[in-house]
Write a protein that holds these residues in place. Structure first.
Motif, PDB file in Angstrom:
ATOM      1  N   GLY A 145     110.787 116.826   9.667  1.00 29.40           N
ATOM      2  CA  GLY A 145     111.539 117.296   9.909  1.00 29.40           C
ATOM      3  C   GLY A 145     113.016 116.747   9.406  1.00 29.40           C
ATOM      4  O   GLY A 145     114.407 115.811  10.314  1.00 29.40           O
ATOM      5  N   LEU A 146     112.608 115.766   8.498  1.00 27.45           N
ATOM      6  CA  LEU A 146     113.924 114.027   7.810  1.00 27.45           C
ATOM      7  C   LEU A 146     113.732 115.272   6.159  1.00 27.45           C
ATOM      8  O   LEU A 146     114.841 114.186   5.549  1.00 27.45           O
ATOM      9  N   SER A 147     113.575 116.081   5.670  1.00 23.58           N
ATOM     10  CA  SER A 147     114.139 115.563   4.399  1.00 23.58           C
ATOM     11  C   SER A 147     116.106 115.996   3.977  1.00 23.58           C
ATOM     12  O   SER A 147     115.949 115.770   3.341  1.00 23.58           O
ATOM     13  N   LYS A 148     116.566 116.534   5.247  1.00 27.03           N
ATOM     14  CA  LYS A 148     117.577 116.906   5.268  1.00 27.03           C
ATOM     15  C   LYS A 148     118.695 115.470   4.330  1.00 27.03           C
ATOM     16  O   LYS A 148     119.489 115.347   4.635  1.00 27.03           O
ATOM     17  N   PHE A 149     117.744 113.995   5.504  1.00 25.22           N
ATOM     18  CA  PHE A 149     118.123 112.907   5.691  1.00 25.22           C
ATOM     19  C   PHE A 149     117.500 112.255   4.280  1.00 25.22           C
ATOM     20  O   PHE A 149     117.720 111.199   5.234  1.00 25.22           O
ATOM     21  N   ALA A 150     116.929 112.682   3.919  1.00 24.32           N
ATOM     22  CA  ALA A 150     115.780 112.006   2.373  1.00 24.32           C
ATOM     23  C   ALA A 150     117.236 110.800   1.843  1.00 24.32           C
ATOM     24  O   ALA A 150     116.743 109.922   1.443  1.00 24.32           O
ATOM     25  N   ASP A 151     118.234 111.156   1.646  1.00 24.50           N
ATOM     26  CA  ASP A 151     119.438 110.471   0.826  1.00 24.50           C
ATOM     27  C   ASP A 151     120.527 109.347   0.794  1.00 24.50           C
ATOM     28  O   ASP A 151     121.572 108.860   1.123  1.00 24.50           O
ATOM     29  N   LYS A 152     119.908 109.309   2.995  1.00 18.59           N
ATOM     30  CA  LYS A 152     121.059 108.822   3.548  1.00 18.59           C
ATOM     31  C   LYS A 152     119.171 106.925   3.551  1.00 18.59           C
ATOM     32  O   LYS A 152     118.385 106.707   3.949  1.00 18.59           O
ATOM     33  N   GLN A 153     120.743 106.053   3.840  1.00 18.29           N
ATOM     34  CA  GLN A 153     120.103 104.861   4.352  1.00 18.29           C
ATOM     35  C   GLN A 153     119.456 104.797   5.974  1.00 18.29           C
ATOM     36  O   GLN A 153     119.936 105.092   6.918  1.00 18.29           O
ATOM     37  N   VAL A 154     118.072 103.841   5.677  1.00 21.63           N
ATOM     38  CA  VAL A 154     117.245 103.921   6.824  1.00 21.63           C
ATOM     39  C   VAL A 154     118.017 103.697   8.184  1.00 21.63           C
ATOM     40  O   VAL A 154     117.618 103.927   9.253  1.00 21.63           O
ATOM     41  N   GLY A 155     118.423 102.213   7.732  1.00 21.59           N
ATOM     42  CA  GLY A 155     119.374 101.329   9.070  1.00 21.59           C
ATOM     43  C   GLY A 155     119.673 102.544   9.781  1.00 21.59           C
ATOM     44  O   GLY A 155     120.149 101.816  10.515  1.00 21.59           O
ATOM     45  N   GLN A 156     120.678 104.147   9.274  1.00 17.70           N
ATOM     46  CA  GLN A 156     121.689 104.530  10.212  1.00 17.70           C
ATOM     47  C   GLN A 156     120.874 105.810  11.017  1.00 17.70           C
ATOM     48  O   GLN A 156     121.034 106.398  11.178  1.00 17.70           O
ATOM     49  N   PHE A 157     119.293 105.672  10.574  1.00 16.83           N
ATOM     50  CA  PHE A 157     118.454 106.730  11.365  1.00 16.83           C
ATOM     51  C   PHE A 157     118.550 106.112  12.733  1.00 16.83           C
ATOM     52  O   PHE A 157     118.308 104.662  13.417  1.00 16.83           O
ATOM     53  N   SER A 158     118.224 107.050  13.528  1.00 12.93           N
ATOM     54  CA  SER A 158     118.181 106.672  14.886  1.00 12.93           C
ATOM     55  C   SER A 158     116.625 106.592  15.164  1.00 12.93           C
ATOM     56  O   SER A 158     115.393 106.041  14.032  1.00 12.93           O
ATOM     57  N   GLY A 159     116.180 105.673  16.248  1.00 12.36           N
ATOM     58  CA  GLY A 159     115.008 105.389  16.786  1.00 12.36           C
ATOM     59  C   GLY A 159     113.444 105.697  16.288  1.00 12.36           C
ATOM     60  O   GLY A 159     112.559 105.906  15.572  1.00 12.36           O
ATOM     61  N   GLY A 160     113.976 107.317  16.547  1.00  9.02           N
ATOM     62  CA  GLY A 160     112.995 108.638  15.738  1.00  9.02           C
ATOM     63  C   GLY A 160     112.315 108.788  15.077  1.00  9.02           C
ATOM     64  O   GLY A 160     111.789 108.929  14.352  1.00  9.02           O
ATOM     65  N   MET A 161     113.283 108.528  14.669  1.00  4.21           N
ATOM     66  CA  MET A 161     113.800 109.363  12.918  1.00  4.21           C
ATOM     67  C   MET A 161     112.579 108.385  11.422  1.00  4.21           C
ATOM     68  O   MET A 161     112.138 108.353  11.221  1.00  4.21           O
ATOM     69  N   LYS A 162     113.190 106.616  12.592  1.00  5.49           N
ATOM     70  CA  LYS A 162     112.956 106.037  11.516  1.00  5.49           C
ATOM     71  C   LYS A 162     110.969 105.541  12.234  1.00  5.49           C
ATOM     72  O   LYS A 162     110.148 105.932  10.669  1.00  5.49           O
ATOM     73  N   ARG A 163     110.366 106.619  13.402  1.00  6.93           N
ATOM     74  CA  ARG A 163     109.548 106.364  14.054  1.00  6.93           C
ATOM     75  C   ARG A 163     108.669 107.267  12.342  1.00  6.93           C
ATOM     76  O   ARG A 163     107.671 107.336  12.073  1.00  6.93           O
ATOM     77  N   ARG A 164     109.129 108.249  12.459  1.00  8.23           N
ATOM     78  CA  ARG A 164     108.522 109.414  11.664  1.00  8.23           C
ATOM     79  C   ARG A 164     108.448 108.887   9.889  1.00  8.23           C
ATOM     80  O   ARG A 164     107.364 108.710   9.764  1.00  8.23           O
ATOM     81  N   CYS A 165     109.688 108.335   9.887  1.00 10.40           N
ATOM     82  CA  CYS A 165     109.480 107.973   8.208  1.00 10.40           C
ATOM     83  C   CYS A 165     108.494 106.843   8.120  1.00 10.40           C
ATOM     84  O   CYS A 165     107.889 106.513   7.196  1.00 10.40           O
ATOM     85  N   ASN A 166     108.206 105.866   8.887  1.00 10.43           N
ATOM     86  CA  ASN A 166     107.717 104.651   8.871  1.00 10.43           C
ATOM     87  C   ASN A 166     105.810 105.024   9.387  1.00 10.43           C
ATOM     88  O   ASN A 166     105.710 104.629   8.186  1.00 10.43           O
ATOM     89  N   LEU A 167     105.815 106.773   9.743  1.00  7.36           N
ATOM     90  CA  LEU A 167     105.035 107.247   9.722  1.00  7.36           C
ATOM     91  C   LEU A 167     104.232 107.951   8.542  1.00  7.36           C
ATOM     92  O   LEU A 167     103.070 108.150   7.648  1.00  7.36           O
ATOM     93  N   ILE A 168     105.191 108.299   7.863  1.00  8.05           N
ATOM     94  CA  ILE A 168     104.596 109.042   6.439  1.00  8.05           C
ATOM     95  C   ILE A 168     104.276 107.709   5.148  1.00  8.05           C
ATOM     96  O   ILE A 168     103.446 107.792   4.873  1.00  8.05           O
ATOM     97  N   ALA A 169     104.796 106.529   5.687  1.00 12.43           N
ATOM     98  CA  ALA A 169     105.143 105.523   4.682  1.00 12.43           C
ATOM     99  C   ALA A 169     103.397 104.835   4.105  1.00 12.43           C
ATOM    100  O   ALA A 169     102.571 104.491   3.910  1.00 12.43           O
ATOM    101  N   GLY A 170     103.205 104.839   5.880  1.00 10.08           N
ATOM    102  CA  GLY A 170     101.647 104.338   5.921  1.00 10.08           C
ATOM    103  C   GLY A 170     100.488 105.651   5.216  1.00 10.08           C
ATOM    104  O   GLY A 170      99.710 105.335   5.883  1.00 10.08           O
TER     105      GLY A 170
END
Length: 252
Positions: free
Chosen positions: A127-152
């Motif tokens: 559920g992060l496609s539309k935020f793909a080009d936003k800085q991660v620093g602006q993400f909520s905790g849940g969005m960061k957590r999901r992005c963190n999981l993709i990275a691994g």
């Protein structure tokens, strides 16, 4: 008979200047298809054990093999098949989600085309496609957590180490994360997971080891562990029975 993904024999870890062992004579076999929970109170040795298995720190003594590979001889090969999702966000706040994922994916040697495809698919699922080009620093905790999981997991690892993957996220984020992990497991990734969410672990894990003060106190499926303890109705009852009621979050 199922094949083992991880074989741990008499593993010990004592940090410099520490009085006690953080990991004390742990031996475990973890099968290839498992979602394996390592559960224990604060300071039980969970993160130390996962840090040794994922190659971040060296054991004091003992040995282990992952997929038949030894960390001393096969370090490079091991790094290719392991995914690590730490509790702390391993993301650069000033980069966008896509830039972060391109960077981490490139560390695994994925081709540009393969990497772009994996990133697009994972962002969509999370559920992060539309935020793909936003800085991660602006993400909520849940969005960061999901992005963190993709990275691994971009390189589709054979084994994935997760340290508290749903800490601090809302119910919807938690569901997306758990569904994503179950799909990975179905496609052949062995998952090693630590959490303080005992009800989540009870539903999510195929097998569980409860550790405390660096030692294993019980191993089994969630159902087996509940059946072993008189009057236990759930994993929380088992956990309290084995590790006691003493508070572990106090500063001494």
């Amino acid at each position: 008979m199922a094949e083992n993904m991880i074989e741990i024999k008499n593993l010990y870890k004592k940090y410099k200047n520490a009085e006690d062992f953080s990991v004390n004579d742990i031996s475990l076999d973890i099968e290839k298809n498992e979602i394996y929970g390592i559960l224990g109170p604060n300071g039980a040795g969970k993160t130390t054990l996962i840090s040794m298995l994922s190659g971040l720190i060296k054991p004091t003594s003992g040995q282990f093999k992952i997929n038949g590979l030894s960390p001393q001889k096969d370090g490079f090969k091991l790094r290719q098949i392991i995914g690590i999702v730490p509790q702390e966000y391993a993301l650069y706040p000033t980069l966008t989600a896509r830039e972060n994922l391109m960077f981490f994916g490139s560390l695994y040697g994925l081709s540009h085309k393969k990497l772009n495809k994996a990133i697009d698919e994972s962002l969509e699922i999370m559920g992060l496609s539309k935020f793909a080009d936003k800085q991660v620093g602006q993400f909520s905790g849940g969005m960061k957590r999901r992005c963190n999981l993709i990275a691994g997991t971009l390189h589709n690892p054979k084994i994935l180490f997760l340290d508290e993957p749903t800490v601090g996220v809302d119910v919807q984020s938690k569901k997306v994360i758990i569904d994503f992990l179950q799909e990975l497991n179905k496609n052949g990734t062995c998952i090693i997971y630590t959490s303080h969410h005992l009800s989540e672990a009870e539903e999510f894990c195929t097998k569980i080891a409860i550790i405390d003060r660096g030692r294993i106190h019980a191993v089994g499926t969630p159902e087996e562990l509940v059946a072993q303890i008189a009057n236990a109705e759930n994993l929380e009852d088992v956990f309290i029975s084995l590790t006691g009621k003493e508070l572990r979050d106090v500063v001494v």
